[in-house]
Design a protein around this motif. Sequence first.
Motif, short mmCIF file in Angstrom:
data_model
loop_
_atom_site.label_atom_id
_atom_site.label_comp_id
_atom_site.label_asym_id
_atom_site.label_seq_id
_atom_site.Cartn_x
_atom_site.Cartn_y
_atom_site.Cartn_z
N GLY A 21 0.79 -1.22 0.00
CA GLY A 21 0.00 0.00 0.00
C GLY A 21 0.82 1.27 0.00
N LYS A 22 2.11 1.17 -0.36
CA LYS A 22 3.00 2.34 -0.32
C LYS A 22 3.03 3.11 -1.63
CE LYS A 22 6.01 0.43 3.27
NZ LYS A 22 7.39 -0.01 3.62
N VAL A 23 2.55 2.52 -2.73
CA VAL A 23 2.37 3.25 -3.98
C VAL A 23 0.98 2.92 -4.52
CG1 VAL A 23 4.84 3.23 -4.54
CG2 VAL A 23 3.36 1.42 -5.45
N LYS A 24 0.46 3.79 -5.37
CA LYS A 24 -0.88 3.61 -5.90
C LYS A 24 -0.85 2.83 -7.22
CE LYS A 24 -2.86 7.66 -3.61
NZ LYS A 24 -3.60 8.93 -3.80
N ARG A 25 -2.04 2.52 -7.71
CA ARG A 25 -2.18 1.68 -8.90
C ARG A 25 -1.54 2.33 -10.12
NH1 ARG A 25 -5.46 0.18 -13.23
NH2 ARG A 25 -5.77 -2.08 -13.41
N ASP A 26 -1.59 3.66 -10.23
CA ASP A 26 -1.02 4.30 -11.41
C ASP A 26 0.50 4.10 -11.47
OD1 ASP A 26 -0.50 5.93 -9.24
OD2 ASP A 26 -1.05 7.81 -10.23
N ALA A 27 1.15 4.07 -10.30
CA ALA A 27 2.60 3.82 -10.27
C ALA A 27 2.90 2.37 -10.67
CB ALA A 27 3.16 4.11 -8.88
N LEU A 28 2.06 1.46 -10.19
CA LEU A 28 2.24 0.06 -10.56
C LEU A 28 2.02 -0.14 -12.05
CD1 LEU A 28 2.63 -2.93 -9.75
CD2 LEU A 28 0.15 -3.05 -9.37
N LEU A 29 0.98 0.48 -12.60
CA LEU A 29 0.70 0.33 -14.03
C LEU A 29 1.83 0.91 -14.88
CD1 LEU A 29 -1.24 -0.56 -16.23
CD2 LEU A 29 -2.40 1.66 -16.03
N GLU A 30 2.37 2.05 -14.46
CA GLU A 30 3.50 2.63 -15.20
C GLU A 30 4.70 1.68 -15.19
OE1 GLU A 30 6.54 6.49 -15.15
OE2 GLU A 30 5.02 6.26 -13.59
N SER A 31 4.97 1.08 -14.03
CA SER A 31 6.09 0.14 -13.92
C SER A 31 5.88 -1.06 -14.84
CB SER A 31 6.23 -0.33 -12.46
OG SER A 31 7.11 -1.42 -12.36
N GLU A 32 4.67 -1.62 -14.81
CA GLU A 32 4.40 -2.82 -15.61
C GLU A 32 4.49 -2.51 -17.10
OE1 GLU A 32 4.19 -5.76 -14.39
OE2 GLU A 32 3.96 -5.30 -12.27
N THR A 33 3.99 -1.37 -17.54
CA THR A 33 4.01 -1.04 -18.96
C THR A 33 5.42 -0.70 -19.44
OG1 THR A 33 3.32 1.22 -18.43
CG2 THR A 33 1.61 -0.33 -19.10
N ARG A 34 6.27 -0.22 -18.54
CA ARG A 34 7.68 -0.02 -18.91
C ARG A 34 8.43 -1.35 -18.99
NH1 ARG A 34 10.14 3.90 -14.71
NH2 ARG A 34 12.02 3.51 -15.94
N SER A 35 7.94 -2.35 -18.26
CA SER A 35 8.56 -3.68 -18.31
C SER A 35 8.12 -4.45 -19.55
CB SER A 35 8.19 -4.48 -17.05
OG SER A 35 8.63 -3.84 -15.89
N TYR A 36 6.80 -4.46 -19.77
CA TYR A 36 6.22 -5.20 -20.91
C TYR A 36 5.80 -4.17 -21.94
CZ TYR A 36 6.08 -8.50 -17.06
OH TYR A 36 6.43 -9.28 -15.98
N HIS A 37 6.71 -3.85 -22.85
CA HIS A 37 6.55 -2.64 -23.64
C HIS A 37 6.65 -2.84 -25.15
CE1 HIS A 37 10.89 -2.28 -24.72
NE2 HIS A 37 10.99 -3.10 -23.68
#
Length: 603
Positions: free
Chosen positions: A203-219
């Motif tokens: 719960g230390k970062v929000k969903r938008d940060a997680l989505l940004e991380s995932e889309t930079r990984s699977y790009h």
Amino acid sequence: MSAFDTIRRVTDRILERSRDTRSAYEATVAEALSENGPRRQGMPCANIAHVGAACCPGDKQAILGTIAPNLGIVTAYNDMVSAHQPFEDFPTIIRTAAAKLGAVAQVAGGVPAMCDGITQGRDGMELSLFSRDVIAMSTAIALSHDAFDAGLYLGTCDKIVPGLFMGAVAFGHLPAIFVPSGPMTTGLSNEEKVKVRQLYAEGKVKRDALLESETRSYHAKGTCTFYGTANSNQMLMEIMGLHLPGSTFVNPDTPLRDALTRAAVKRAVDISLLGKEPTPIAGIVTAKSVVNGIVGLLATGGSTNHTMHMVAMARAAGIIVTWDDFSELSDAVPLIARVYPNGPADVNQFHAAGGMRALIDTLLVHRLVHADVRTVVGDCLEDYIAEPKLIEDEVVWQVPAQPVVNPAVIKTADKPFQANGGLKVLTGNIGRAIIKISSLKKDQFIIEAPARIFERQQDLITAFERGELNRDFVAILRFQGPKASGMPELHKLSSALGVLQDRGFKVALVTDGRMSGASGKIPAAIHITPEAVEGGMIARIDEGDIVVLDAIAGTLSVRVDEDQLAQRKAASSTATTRGTGRELFLHARERVSGAEAGASFVV
């Protein structure tokens, strides 16, 4: 006893164990090869007319006569899965290359290609493992027209390559080449991606940060860059001699990738039943090449999923492999590659560090693989220490002066990262299981703690979110086996368990399900057999029982008196098996074998 002595002994044991099943397989292949000329030549006129009906005039004449090889393409192309999207253009490349060689190429059929990364933690994941056998059957349907002189198989990911392989060896008389699409270019590092996932779980970062991380990984197009099941598949196809040398980890949409695809067509023509070197796949897939594949998995810390896939793949060719073979080989084969999750490097960095040519070279030098095996390019695995170079739009293979470029990613077998391979078989009163040890720290090899019982991975995640798991424990997640629920991956648990481990708690997972090929940092005894729904002892563990996972001794047990354990009433599953198409796979759950036998309903 030397490592090669162990490898030879295991190979001999497999040969003896497989004597009858392999003989029956070879007899089937011999019968299929007994006809003179192309099998389509014996078709009735109406049948063969259908084969060539949609072809251009030149191809039609070649198919109706006996003058040219006809290459059957079986493709796992779809737009949604990044690793398979590049295959959209491959049939055109293949047909054009075949025409220049006086051959014909036809898409024989397509196979499904689902992505575990998309279905992770969702109901659709319960169809994932079963899709392997569906792909094998779909491949058989594609080839059933009996109109081809060789096969080209387009696939990369988790269940797709094993399924294509099983279908291909069912047509063991046909020569075959597997054609990869290659990995996507490097995006956000795997370690950074996992860090963000754990922060989100806390719960230390929000969903938008997680989505940004995932889309930079699977790009981008191509396989994911971690060394999970998809890239373990690719390593397997090369070390088993079914890829062209050095073709495995070349990125999509590059001149070399396209040139390697054209080169695969040329080689397919050469080894086709009408070619100058006819080479049925049955002559490539042997006990020796299967052992070479297992050695490659162990030396690189490959996916635990292959303790099932390799068993099923080998059985399709009449070769019987057991977990004991994996375990004995793991004790003899050193870990010589560090690729995420076994280290920080991704598969692009592995490739740049020497990759498959360096791996095969050091395994050959130190006699850790069989050199005398047939491949799609020749009669010796040594052909695979060469590197493909693009010279004037043609592929030329050259042996580099320095096979290993970066010893932080790949080492020589005499100076490995660790003395044994990446897998261990666990045995005890809970049953038999697999654990991946190549990613574990030394203080994680033995976990002794009270059991917490779960029947759904979401229940564990909910308990974590409520703060109920801040202690030492062994998570018992049961009714996840192939008969119970199709054996879904449980990678969604990695973030929560990883957070608890980072907080200093001793945690482990014990399950009759499976983890992702990218897992391994949490001690996890997976693939437990017998599974809970089959009466396995995992169904008799109670909350608070002390469970001991010992990856050094190779044991997995619950500290309960044997008589008391036997007298306990086994728990029953409350899970549903309907919805999201799951009801269509009832026959699969009824027929599927246990994990140690390959979790298959077709072999």
